[in-house]
Design a protein around this motif. Structure first.
Motif, PDB file in Angstrom:
ATOM      1  N   ILE A 123       0.890  -1.179   0.037  1.00 14.27           N
ATOM      2  CA  ILE A 123      -0.043  -0.123   0.188  1.00 14.27           C
ATOM      3  C   ILE A 123       0.827   1.078  -0.136  1.00 14.27           C
ATOM      4  N   ALA A 124       1.815   1.223   0.904  1.00 15.84           N
ATOM      5  CA  ALA A 124       2.842   2.582   1.068  1.00 15.84           C
ATOM      6  C   ALA A 124       3.431   2.710  -0.533  1.00 15.84           C
ATOM      7  N   ASP A 125       4.038   1.564  -1.251  1.00 18.62           N
ATOM      8  CA  ASP A 125       4.811   1.757  -2.478  1.00 18.62           C
ATOM      9  C   ASP A 125       3.661   2.385  -3.666  1.00 18.62           C
ATOM     10  N   GLN A 126       2.512   2.100  -3.445  1.00 12.95           N
ATOM     11  CA  GLN A 126       1.156   2.475  -4.359  1.00 12.95           C
ATOM     12  C   GLN A 126       1.240   3.980  -4.083  1.00 12.95           C
ATOM     13  N   ALA A 127       1.074   4.250  -2.823  1.00 15.05           N
ATOM     14  CA  ALA A 127       0.673   5.700  -2.377  1.00 15.05           C
ATOM     15  C   ALA A 127       1.922   6.708  -2.841  1.00 15.05           C
ATOM     16  N   GLN A 128       3.237   6.002  -2.620  1.00 18.55           N
ATOM     17  CA  GLN A 128       4.252   6.916  -3.278  1.00 18.55           C
ATOM     18  C   GLN A 128       3.896   7.174  -4.740  1.00 18.55           C
ATOM     19  N   ARG A 129       3.680   5.980  -5.251  1.00 18.42           N
ATOM     20  CA  ARG A 129       3.461   6.225  -6.810  1.00 18.42           C
ATOM     21  C   ARG A 129       2.618   7.227  -7.178  1.00 18.42           C
ATOM     22  N   GLU A 130       1.174   7.237  -6.305  1.00 18.66           N
ATOM     23  CA  GLU A 130       0.390   8.409  -6.542  1.00 18.66           C
ATOM     24  C   GLU A 130       0.563   9.717  -5.875  1.00 18.66           C
ATOM     25  N   GLY A 131       1.753   9.724  -5.317  1.00 23.63           N
ATOM     26  CA  GLY A 131       2.354  11.143  -4.844  1.00 23.63           C
ATOM     27  C   GLY A 131       1.930  11.441  -3.518  1.00 23.63           C
ATOM     28  N   VAL A 132       1.665  10.502  -2.961  1.00 20.62           N
ATOM     29  CA  VAL A 132       1.487  10.832  -1.457  1.00 20.62           C
ATOM     30  C   VAL A 132       2.755  10.838  -0.577  1.00 20.62           C
ATOM     31  N   ARG A 133       3.010  11.960   0.041  1.00 20.43           N
ATOM     32  CA  ARG A 133       4.305  12.007   0.806  1.00 20.43           C
ATOM     33  C   ARG A 133       4.164  11.180   2.170  1.00 20.43           C
ATOM     34  N   ASP A 134       5.264  10.502   2.520  1.00 18.56           N
ATOM     35  CA  ASP A 134       5.097   9.964   3.899  1.00 18.56           C
ATOM     36  C   ASP A 134       5.463  11.095   4.820  1.00 18.56           C
ATOM     37  N   LEU A 135       5.555  10.665   6.341  1.00 14.55           N
ATOM     38  CA  LEU A 135       5.574  11.571   7.264  1.00 14.55           C
ATOM     39  C   LEU A 135       6.948  12.231   7.082  1.00 14.55           C
ATOM     40  N   ARG A 136       8.279  11.383   6.822  1.00  6.67           N
ATOM     41  CA  ARG A 136       9.406  12.006   6.702  1.00  6.67           C
ATOM     42  C   ARG A 136       9.478  13.090   5.499  1.00  6.67           C
ATOM     43  N   GLN A 137       9.136  12.806   4.315  1.00  6.13           N
ATOM     44  CA  GLN A 137       8.938  13.546   3.428  1.00  6.13           C
ATOM     45  C   GLN A 137       8.274  15.065   3.765  1.00  6.13           C
ATOM     46  N   SER A 138       7.060  14.818   4.228  1.00  3.65           N
ATOM     47  CA  SER A 138       6.498  16.055   4.783  1.00  3.65           C
ATOM     48  C   SER A 138       7.245  16.836   5.832  1.00  3.65           C
ATOM     49  N   GLY A 139       7.919  16.363   6.706  1.00  2.00           N
ATOM     50  CA  GLY A 139       8.726  17.118   7.451  1.00  2.00           C
ATOM     51  C   GLY A 139       9.890  17.819   6.929  1.00  2.00           C
ATOM     52  N   LEU A 140      10.248  17.171   5.833  1.00  2.58           N
ATOM     53  CA  LEU A 140      11.384  17.581   5.161  1.00  2.58           C
ATOM     54  C   LEU A 140      11.078  18.853   4.392  1.00  2.58           C
ATOM     55  N   ALA A 141      10.009  18.778   3.923  1.00  3.31           N
ATOM     56  CA  ALA A 141       9.425  20.207   3.354  1.00  3.31           C
ATOM     57  C   ALA A 141       9.230  21.173   4.385  1.00  3.31           C
ATOM     58  N   LYS A 142       8.834  20.932   5.632  1.00  2.00           N
ATOM     59  CA  LYS A 142       8.692  22.097   6.590  1.00  2.00           C
ATOM     60  C   LYS A 142      10.059  22.489   6.901  1.00  2.00           C
ATOM     61  N   VAL A 143      11.246  21.649   6.799  1.00  2.00           N
ATOM     62  CA  VAL A 143      12.363  22.274   7.060  1.00  2.00           C
ATOM     63  C   VAL A 143      12.830  23.229   5.845  1.00  2.00           C
ATOM     64  N   LYS A 144      12.765  22.909   4.752  1.00  2.00           N
ATOM     65  CA  LYS A 144      12.790  23.627   3.622  1.00  2.00           C
ATOM     66  C   LYS A 144      12.292  24.966   3.831  1.00  2.00           C
ATOM     67  N   LEU A 145      10.968  24.827   4.418  1.00  2.00           N
ATOM     68  CA  LEU A 145      10.139  26.306   4.449  1.00  2.00           C
ATOM     69  C   LEU A 145      10.819  27.102   5.737  1.00  2.00           C
ATOM     70  N   GLY A 146      11.756  26.692   6.333  1.00  2.00           N
ATOM     71  CA  GLY A 146      12.219  27.170   7.728  1.00  2.00           C
ATOM     72  C   GLY A 146      11.399  27.099   8.891  1.00  2.00           C
ATOM     73  N   LEU A 147      10.410  26.248   8.913  1.00  2.00           N
ATOM     74  CA  LEU A 147       9.381  26.311  10.189  1.00  2.00           C
ATOM     75  C   LEU A 147       9.903  25.487  11.281  1.00  2.00           C
ATOM     76  N   THR A 148      10.769  24.423  10.898  1.00  2.00           N
ATOM     77  CA  THR A 148      11.397  23.648  12.079  1.00  2.00           C
ATOM     78  C   THR A 148      12.788  23.132  11.481  1.00  2.00           C
ATOM     79  N   SER A 149      13.486  22.314  12.482  1.00  2.00           N
ATOM     80  CA  SER A 149      14.923  22.157  12.016  1.00  2.00           C
ATOM     81  C   SER A 149      14.786  20.722  11.608  1.00  2.00           C
ATOM     82  N   LEU A 150      16.108  20.262  11.016  1.00  2.00           N
ATOM     83  CA  LEU A 150      16.125  18.888  10.549  1.00  2.00           C
ATOM     84  C   LEU A 150      16.242  17.868  11.776  1.00  2.00           C
TER      85      LEU A 150
END
Length: 575
Positions: A539-566
């Motif tokens: 299910i996780a592999d299919q979700a990734q193919r459909e563009g669903v970001r997992d928790l780590r990927q969503s968190g890394l996006a928040k780091v890029k925005l400067g909202l939190t630290s790595l």
């Protein structure tokens, strides 16, 4: 046997004084031996013997060991990061945190040669420790002053300091039986009443989510949980622990004579005609008294709006589309303390309209939502989640919220409700969205029923948000790649930030929290995987193919925005 220690056992500052010919070896040995015998630190005995002045010792230690000298008279005690080091360590080992800068903690010590102390602070805080030499009497006085504050508050708090009312206090007091009148009189001790009000008010103003009152054998402490981290704020005198506990139990409508079993209650603190804060109170008998934890339930958190929770634009769109459908099931998953309740209440607040009938079954209902029919489950009385759900279905509902799906019976009824024209919202305790579907299958729910009812799952965590004092952080490219960034992400268009510490964030470097989400709509392809008894990985592999970001990927996006630290994202998404 001679009480004089052999020269080989002179250590640290004592050895340095002899080596630099500041004092005779025999005198230093006597002083060190006396310090050991009396359980005091070497400098305190040295000063008491009037062999050297405090400033003279500090200057010698600074020059000899190569650390800066600082005058504590110039420090603003209100802005010290007191919570960085345990109070017992501060008092027992004579060390005071002065400043936190990034991963470095500057501490005031009179004896910088005490490597055991510095290692202890480093182990306790996880930070690089930078000693600053100060005069021993000033250090002791400042530590004593800081931790005498809680005791002084009980005696000196003026009567008009706080003007708060406890809702239903008269009803609570009336519940005390006549045989307990003597105890009730103690509970009404005015300084204790004012002290508790001050503790509650400070917690609310400081953004705390929980207050812990903890009795131990030789001390009593109060801690706040702020942004997910517990900080000690006071050590009231041990003698008043019973009065504090009894006072809290009276205003929470609990039995003050029962101290052998856990109790749960609620209370309301009226701050103004337009604002009141609810508290969920839990007591627990421990070895040395009752531990009390108060959860602060601020109704305003349910009306923040979905934009304030931290969903990315596409995640927000998927969630709003799902809860806007006439029937189906939306599940929110994550560990305790990850913000699931606030997310559910936010969704209910969006759906709460005059033409909609909403019913909730909760354990217990944390926030009062006008217009929503909220039910507290009571397993002892037979009012379980499953029983409440069955009753809801006879009450002509449009939307049903189940606090948690814990067993097959509750899951079956909730799924049947979702299949028969109702929108069902609920939570599960799983690590991520794909794992939620396999958890339902492991409970015994048929794959067909899952595929035909669940329309969206969102997993979430809460990460501490960087304060305004944040500063750019130089993180090696290899570390960013190991964290999960792709080469294409490291194009130089963004800058990672790290915590610093200032007055606003009480030198922690973080202020508030931001949500990290994995929002997974159940597509036709994921439904097919469920029907084939697919695993969470499938299910996780299919979700990734459909563009669903997992928790780590969503968190890394928040780091890029400067909202939190790595560092923070790696901590909260370290599965």
């Amino acid at each position: 046997m001679s009480s004089i220690l052999p020269p080989s056992k002179l250590s640290g500052l004592a050895r340095a004084l002899v080596q630099h010919n500041r004092l005779p070896e025999e005198e230093v040995q006597v002083i060190q031996d006396q310090a050991h015998a009396e359980g005091k630190n070497f400098i305190a005995v040295l000063l008491a013997a009037k062999k050297m002045a405090a400033l003279e010792v500090a200057e010698f230690a600074s020059v000899t060991f190569g650390y800066p000298l600082f005058d504590l008279d110039a420090v603003d005690t209100d802005h010290l990061p007191h919570s960085a080091i345990d109070p017992r360590t501060m008092q027992g080992r004579r060390v005071l945190p002065l400043l936190r800068r990034g991963n470095r903690l500057f501490v005031a010590v009179a004896d910088p040669s005490d490597l055991q102390l510095l290692d202890e602070v480093k182990f306790q805080t996880g930070l690089a420790v930078e000693p600053v030499v100060v005069e021993d009497p000033k250090l002791g006085a400042l530590i004593d002053k800081r931790y005498a504050a809680s005791a002084a508050a009980l005696k000196d708090l003026p009567g008009d300091e706080i003007e708060l009312d406890f809702a239903d206090e008269e009803a609570a007091a009336a519940a005390v039986t006549a045989s307990e009148e003597g105890m009730a009189a103690e509970v009404d001790d005015a300084p204790v009443v004012k002290y508790i009000q001050k503790i509650l008010l400070d917690a609310i103003n400081g953004g705390a989510s929980d207050i812990h009152f903890e009795p131990y054998e030789k001390f009593y402490r109060i801690r706040y949980r702020t942004d997910g981290i517990l900080y000690e704020v006071a050590q009231p005198p041990l003698a008043i622990k019973e009065k504090i506990g009894s006072r809290i139990k009276v205003i929470s409508k609990l039995d003050i004579s029962e101290k052998r079993i856990p109790q749960d209650g609620r209370m309301k603190l009226v701050l103004s005609p337009s604002r009141a804060i609810d508290f969920r109170v839990s007591t627990l008998p421990t070895l040395f008294g009752e531990k009390i934890v108060m959860r602060i339930l601020d109704p305003s958190s349910a009306t923040l709006g979905i934009d304030a929770l931290g969903y990315d634009p596409d995640q927000k769109e998927h969630l709003l589309k799902a809860i806007g459908r006439p029937y189906g099931m939306v599940l929110v998953t994550g560990p305790t303390g990850s913000g699931k309740t606030v997310s559910l209440y936010t969704c209910l607040n969006i759906l709460n309209e005059p033409g909609i009938n909403i019913s909730t079954a909760e354990d217990p209902a944390e926030i009062n939502l006008p217009g929503v029919n909220q039910v507290n489950v009571n397993d002892k009385a037979g009012l379980t989640f499953a029983a409440a759900l069955k009753s809801f279905l006879r009450q002509d509902p449009d939307i049903i919220m189940v606090g948690e799906i814990r067993d097959l019976e509750t899951a079956d009824i909730a799924i049947k409700a979702a299949q028969t024209g109702h929108m069902v919202l609920s939570t599960l305790h799983t690590n991520d969205a794909p794992g939620t579907l396999t958890r339902l299958m492991n409970m015994g729910v048929a794959p067909f029923n899952i595929a035909s009812s669940v329309i969206l799952i969102t997993a979430q965590r809460l990460a501490r948000r960087l304060c305004k004092c944040k500063q750019p952080e130089d993180i090696p490219r290899e570390a960013l790649l190991r964290a999960g960034y792709k080469e294409a992400d490291l194009d130089g268009s963004w800058q990672p930030y790290g915590p610093v510490g200032c007055e606003l964030c009480k030198n922690s470097g973080y202020k508030g929290r931001v949500g990290i989400y994995q929002v997974m709509p159940i597509s036709d392809e994921i439904s097919r995987i469920i029907m084939k008894n697919g695993t969470a990985h499938d299910i996780a592999d299919q979700a990734q193919r459909e563009g669903v970001r997992d928790l780590r990927q969503s968190g890394l996006a928040k780091v890029k925005l400067g909202l939190t630290s790595l560092e923070e994202i790696e901590a909260v998404t370290n599965e």
